[in-house]
Motif scaffolding. Sequence first.
Motif, mmCIF file in Angstrom:
data_model
loop_
_atom_site.group_PDB
_atom_site.id
_atom_site.type_symbol
_atom_site.label_atom_id
_atom_site.label_comp_id
_atom_site.label_asym_id
_atom_site.label_seq_id
_atom_site.Cartn_x
_atom_site.Cartn_y
_atom_site.Cartn_z
ATOM 1 N N GLY A 1 0.545 -0.955 0.254
ATOM 2 C CA GLY A 1 -0.010 -0.034 0.295
ATOM 3 C C GLY A 1 0.502 0.908 0.211
ATOM 4 N N GLU A 2 0.032 2.446 0.255
ATOM 5 C CA GLU A 2 1.076 3.857 0.181
ATOM 6 C C GLU A 2 0.512 4.462 1.684
ATOM 7 N N GLY A 3 2.107 5.080 2.005
ATOM 8 C CA GLY A 3 1.601 6.250 2.977
ATOM 9 C C GLY A 3 1.274 7.505 2.456
ATOM 10 N N GLY A 4 0.599 8.579 3.356
ATOM 11 C CA GLY A 4 0.114 9.608 2.459
ATOM 12 C C GLY A 4 1.684 10.348 3.189
ATOM 13 N N ALA A 5 2.358 9.805 3.959
ATOM 14 C CA ALA A 5 4.086 11.149 4.331
ATOM 15 C C ALA A 5 5.425 9.667 4.282
ATOM 16 N N MET A 6 6.710 10.364 3.556
ATOM 17 C CA MET A 6 7.309 9.370 3.581
ATOM 18 C C MET A 6 8.852 9.755 4.344
ATOM 19 N N ALA A 7 9.463 9.038 5.477
ATOM 20 C CA ALA A 7 10.906 9.772 5.676
ATOM 21 C C ALA A 7 12.104 9.134 5.147
ATOM 22 N N THR A 8 12.145 10.410 4.605
ATOM 23 C CA THR A 8 14.282 10.080 4.044
ATOM 24 C C THR A 8 14.669 9.540 4.849
ATOM 25 N N ILE A 9 15.740 8.661 4.682
ATOM 26 C CA ILE A 9 16.150 8.999 5.634
ATOM 27 C C ILE A 9 18.509 8.161 5.101
ATOM 28 N N ARG A 10 18.965 9.515 4.928
ATOM 29 C CA ARG A 10 20.395 8.777 3.883
ATOM 30 C C ARG A 10 21.400 8.302 5.228
ATOM 31 N N LEU B 288 15.026 -0.127 1.210
ATOM 32 C CA LEU B 288 16.743 0.442 1.718
ATOM 33 C C LEU B 288 16.975 0.432 -0.069
ATOM 34 N N GLY B 289 18.261 1.122 -0.182
ATOM 35 C CA GLY B 289 18.708 1.709 -1.747
ATOM 36 C C GLY B 289 19.755 1.395 -1.699
ATOM 37 N N LEU B 290 20.639 1.214 -1.936
ATOM 38 C CA LEU B 290 21.786 1.204 -1.895
ATOM 39 C C LEU B 290 22.298 2.490 -3.336
ATOM 40 N N ALA B 291 23.094 3.047 -3.127
ATOM 41 C CA ALA B 291 23.545 4.180 -4.129
ATOM 42 C C ALA B 291 24.227 3.778 -5.197
ATOM 43 N N LYS B 292 24.194 4.440 -6.168
ATOM 44 C CA LYS B 292 24.521 4.185 -7.103
ATOM 45 C C LYS B 292 24.973 5.629 -7.943
ATOM 46 N N THR B 293 26.448 6.444 -7.854
ATOM 47 C CA THR B 293 26.144 7.616 -8.022
ATOM 48 C C THR B 293 26.922 7.522 -9.358
ATOM 49 N N PHE C 102 25.400 9.947 -0.512
ATOM 50 C CA PHE C 102 25.713 9.044 0.540
ATOM 51 C C PHE C 102 25.762 8.127 -0.241
ATOM 52 N N ASP C 103 25.540 6.700 0.889
ATOM 53 C CA ASP C 103 26.226 5.273 0.342
ATOM 54 C C ASP C 103 24.262 4.559 0.508
ATOM 55 N N ALA C 104 23.867 5.250 1.284
ATOM 56 C CA ALA C 104 22.539 4.654 1.317
ATOM 57 C C ALA C 104 21.567 4.681 1.998
ATOM 58 N N VAL D 294 17.851 12.513 8.204
ATOM 59 C CA VAL D 294 16.218 12.567 8.569
ATOM 60 C C VAL D 294 16.000 13.728 7.790
ATOM 61 N N ILE D 295 14.506 13.501 6.982
ATOM 62 C CA ILE D 295 13.295 14.566 6.732
ATOM 63 C C ILE D 295 12.402 13.595 6.335
ATOM 64 N N VAL D 296 11.905 13.901 6.869
ATOM 65 C CA VAL D 296 9.539 13.719 6.840
ATOM 66 C C VAL D 296 9.001 14.223 5.972
ATOM 67 N N TYR D 297 8.657 13.712 5.344
ATOM 68 C CA TYR D 297 7.637 14.765 3.828
ATOM 69 C C TYR D 297 6.595 14.618 3.835
#
Length: 231
Positions: free
Chosen positions: A109-118, A152-157, A178-180, A215-218
């Motif tokens: 499902g989908e949330g109404g908000a998302m936290a991004t954690i670099r 969880l994602g691993l960065a591929k710069t 960042f790395d992940a 961390v940023i929550v949107y």
Amino acid sequence: MALTGNAFLAIWHDIEPSGQTEYMEWHTREHMPERLSIPGFKLGKRLINHDIPRYRYGTVYCGDTVEVFRSPAYLERLNNPTDWSNKVQPTFRNFLRVACDRVASAGVGEGGAMATIRLDLQDGASAADVTQGAQKLVDGLLDITAACGAHLGLAKTEVSGVKTRETELRPGMKEKEFDAVILVEGSGLPELEASVPQYLEAIAASSCGLGDPAVIVYNLAYQLSAADMGQ
């Protein structure tokens, strides 16, 4: 729908105050539909938090694989921006854009908000450590109050670092890589914010070897899928 595909492109940035209304109109009416018409793009989410001084805007695009984000079709669009893009892109500030391999997900499902954690790899840790511990970590995050999905994602710069015409349109800037990154979807911005300390505790206690969280929550501002575009 939950995040689809095996990769995502994560973007953080700001917009000059005078251009914010036009940015949102452009992003909804032209830019996101254009991106979701590119083969391999599956889903787009625009994120917003008006109450923070930096990185007030975010976008997540899901792709079949990480190679979608340097595919000939995508690079063709990046090197041939529309007239509207030529007008809006120079208003971007503090632009950070990184392609990621999605190594683990939990929830539906989908949330109404998302936290991004670099996150960065800590001393001695490797991408293999992250991959090995990723599913256990996102399963644990899903059990914390307010979460309905964790990824969880691993960065591929090397994928997202390709220079293009759109790169030239945005003012010169160098943001910390960042790395992940962990994306936590939830029921609402205040609910996710209240649970951030627990999310960080779970990350620190995991075997992934990740630290230095940013961390940023949107709020979720807009979402579009390839299916919406008839793709």
